[in-house]
Enzyme design. Structure first.
Site, short mmCIF file in Angstrom:
data_model
loop_
_atom_site.label_atom_id
_atom_site.label_comp_id
_atom_site.label_asym_id
_atom_site.label_seq_id
_atom_site.Cartn_x
_atom_site.Cartn_y
_atom_site.Cartn_z
N ASP A 1 27.81 -104.96 24.19
CA ASP A 1 27.73 -105.99 23.42
C ASP A 1 29.13 -106.23 22.71
O ASP A 1 30.08 -105.36 23.17
CB ASP A 1 26.90 -105.86 22.14
CG ASP A 1 26.01 -107.00 21.69
OD1 ASP A 1 26.36 -108.06 21.90
OD2 ASP A 1 24.81 -106.77 21.12
N ASP B 1 22.27 -115.61 21.66
CA ASP B 1 21.16 -115.27 21.91
C ASP B 1 20.31 -116.44 21.89
O ASP B 1 20.07 -117.42 21.40
CB ASP B 1 20.62 -114.35 20.68
CG ASP B 1 21.59 -113.05 20.73
OD1 ASP B 1 22.47 -112.92 21.54
OD2 ASP B 1 21.07 -112.23 19.73
C1 GLA Z 1 23.54 -108.91 20.38
C2 GLA Z 1 22.94 -109.42 21.61
C3 GLA Z 1 21.27 -109.13 21.66
C4 GLA Z 1 20.95 -107.86 21.23
C5 GLA Z 1 21.52 -107.67 19.65
C6 GLA Z 1 21.52 -106.29 19.16
O1 GLA Z 1 22.78 -110.35 19.27
O2 GLA Z 1 23.18 -110.65 22.42
O3 GLA Z 1 21.02 -109.47 22.93
O4 GLA Z 1 21.46 -106.82 21.87
O5 GLA Z 1 22.98 -107.75 19.66
O6 GLA Z 1 21.95 -106.19 18.08
#
Ligand code: GLA
Length: 536
Positions: free
Chosen positions: A181, A236
């Site tokens: 991430d 996301d």
């Molecule tokens: C980010 C990623 C998600 C998930 C979250 C976890 O938002 O894009 O897919 O892994 O972190 O906190």
């Protein structure tokens, strides 16, 4: 310009690409990408695509990750094991899904010595123990971390300043896939950071699928193929537990514009899927899955696999749709036209000379749509068989066009071919990825352990090749069998070995028979425990 070179894609003989359609697409893509400040690939990165070295993810990775459904809670060993069991029991493993493991779920912390250690309250078997359980089921182990100071929720440490030791820990835990991430990375140079992590992974010596997760920050499609295998292109797809259809479609239409950057071992990742999450209709589930397959996206399920309706299972395990995603040419489809209600998706040649086509309908009432061959870059005079990948019916041959009926939020997902035959490329499923052997005493012994790999596709599989020089002196590996199932026979001679633990990663390579492209390398682990010093 007569053709567009999509890296890794050789134009199949049967179906000619139309200059007009592809040129229009190129103009749109250039216009859409003209504002990217970093069109040039940054200097100092490895010359070859990372996948060329490790042979991993030459087709989009398939698996399951907890975030979309569960968020951070309740992620623990019990959940991951139950999901792994459900993945096997539902038939998803047999359809090619393999990578499974925790996302951000408070699974490790950093000790005073700087090393990561498992959160044993949540993962009592340890992260290595969980990995072994997953490998023994014939699945692949996925883990999560962050390139900054801390993960997004700040509950777990990020890799910043600990890149080499953390990648060593992930290798010790036997991860096969690491999602990295980009939270809490203020002030870090994105290319340098991920390049350093790539270097650290290589130094750790265990081949892993490297999944970059910067949500499109830093335009990873331009440079990340030298470092990893896939990169998130957007924010996301949903908040945990909250599937959002409109947002998913926005993501699909943003990701589609990056089609020219994808190819075998280098995938645009529009995020984990929301198929089967509460709030989506069957048509929406079918459409989302079809779009992800057309875009050669990693197929990472995000729903609760322990609680799936029959239609959800049928969608996630539709091998004819998966065949489009897993096609060895690795082309990503793009939108040919979109009138706001209906969009036509094409540009997805497949390994046997056929091509995939999709009509997505966003209107309110049922509609009929005629697809003309010329819109797809084909000749009007071509006579084509049309396979409907959801009804599993073939019609034709059709000359010049075909009509399809589509309902609201639904798709027509088709495969077009000059032949009345729609082969499925190799979809490989293993009975285990872990061979564990143990010697008994001081006398030399010969021990064997097997891994059986079955091809669920309809095309044949040539023989696997293992480079004997890549194996340690105590191990030999040979491949037996023909047809759909091949067995890797691992033979250990314990003569002269000292008491202790021995470990090897075996790599096997194969070539897909129709396209002639290398298939993703197959890796598995061999553990040998020698209980006493053994005589020669
Ligand atoms: C980010 C990623 C998600 C998930 C979250 C976890 O938002 O894009 O897919 O892994 O972190 O906190």
């Amino acid at each position: 310009m007569s053709t567009i070179r999509i890296p890794g894609y050789r134009s199949p003989g049967g179906i000619r690409a139309s200059r007009i359609a592809l040129t229009v697409w190129l103009v749109i893509t250039i216009a859409a990408t003209a504002s990217w400040p970093q069109m040039r690939r940054p200097e100092g990165l490895p010359q070859s695509a990372h996948a060329e070295v490790d042979g991993l993810a030459l087709t989009p990775p398939m698996g399951w990750y907890p975030w979309n459904m569960f968020g951070e809670e309740p992620q623990n060993e019990k959940l991951i094991k139950e999901i792994a069991d459900a993945l096997v029991a539902s038939g998803m493993k047999d359809a090619g899904y393999a990578y499974v493991g925790p996302d951000e779920g408070i699974c490790f912390s950093r000790g005073k010595d700087g090393k990561l250690s498992t959160n044993l309250e949540r993962y009592p078997s340890g992260l290595r123990g969980l990995g072994d359980t997953i490998h023994a089921k014939g699945l692949r182990y996925a883990l999560y971390t962050d390139a900054g100071e801390k993960t997004c929720s700040t509950a777990m440490p990020g890799t910043k300043g600990h890149e080499f030791e953390d990648m060593r820990s992930f290798a010790d835990w036997r991860a096969d896939y690491i999602k990295i991430d980009w939270c809490n990375s203020q002030g870090q140079d994105i290319v340098q950071t991920y390049a350093l992590l790539g270097k650290a992974q290589r130094a750790a010596g265990r081949p892993v699928v490297h999944s970059l997760c910067s949500w499109g920050d830093g335009y990873p499609w331009i440079w990340a193929g030298a470092i990893g295998h896939m990169w998130r292109t957007t924010a996301d797809i949903c908040g945990p537990g909250k599937a959002d259809w409109a947002r998913a479609l926005r993501i699909a239409f943003a990701n589609e514009k990056l089609a020219g950057f994808a190819g075998p071992g280098r995938w645009n990742d529009p995020d984990m899927m929301i198929v089967g999450m509460p709030g989506l209709s069957e048509a929406q589930n079918r459409s989302l899955f079809s779009l992800w397959c057309m875009m050669a996206s990693p197929l990472i399920a995000g729903n609760d696999l322990r609680d799936m309706s029959r239609p959800t299972v049928d969608i996630l395990t539709n091998l004819e749709a998966i065949a489009v995603d897993q096609d060895p040419l690795g082309a990503q489809s793009h939108v040919v036209w979109n009138d706001g209600n209906i969009s036509l998706w094409a540009g997805k040649p497949l390994f046997d000379g056929s091509q995939a086509v999709l009509v997505l309908y966003q209107g309110k009432y049922k509609a009929d749509k005629k697809i003309y061959w010329e819109e797809l870059g084909l000749r009007a005079s071509d006579e084509l068989y049309v396979r409907n990948l959801w009804t599993h019916e073939t019609t034709g041959p059709h000359a010049g066009s075909v009509s399809v009926a589509v309902g609201p939020d639904d798709v027509a997902f088709l495969r077009l071919s000059k032949k009345n035959d729609f082969p499925i490329p190799p979809i490989l499923v293993a009975d285990t990825y872990l061979v564990s052997l143990r010697s008994k005493g001081a006398r030399p012994e010969t021990l064997t352990g097997k891994v059986t790999v079955t091809n669920r596709g309809s095309s044949d599989l040539p023989q696997w090749r293992i480079d004997p020089k890549s194996l340690p002196p105590w191990l030999k590996a040979a491949v037996a069998g023909s047809g759909k199932a091949r067995t890797f026979v691992n033979t250990v001679s314990t003569a002269g070995l000292k008491k202790g633990a021995y470990y090897a990663v075996v790599r096997a390579d194969n070539v897909e028979p129709i396209s002639g492209k290398p298939m993703s390398a197959l890796y598995y682990d061999v553990d040998l425990e020698v209980t006493r010093n053994v005589r020669r």
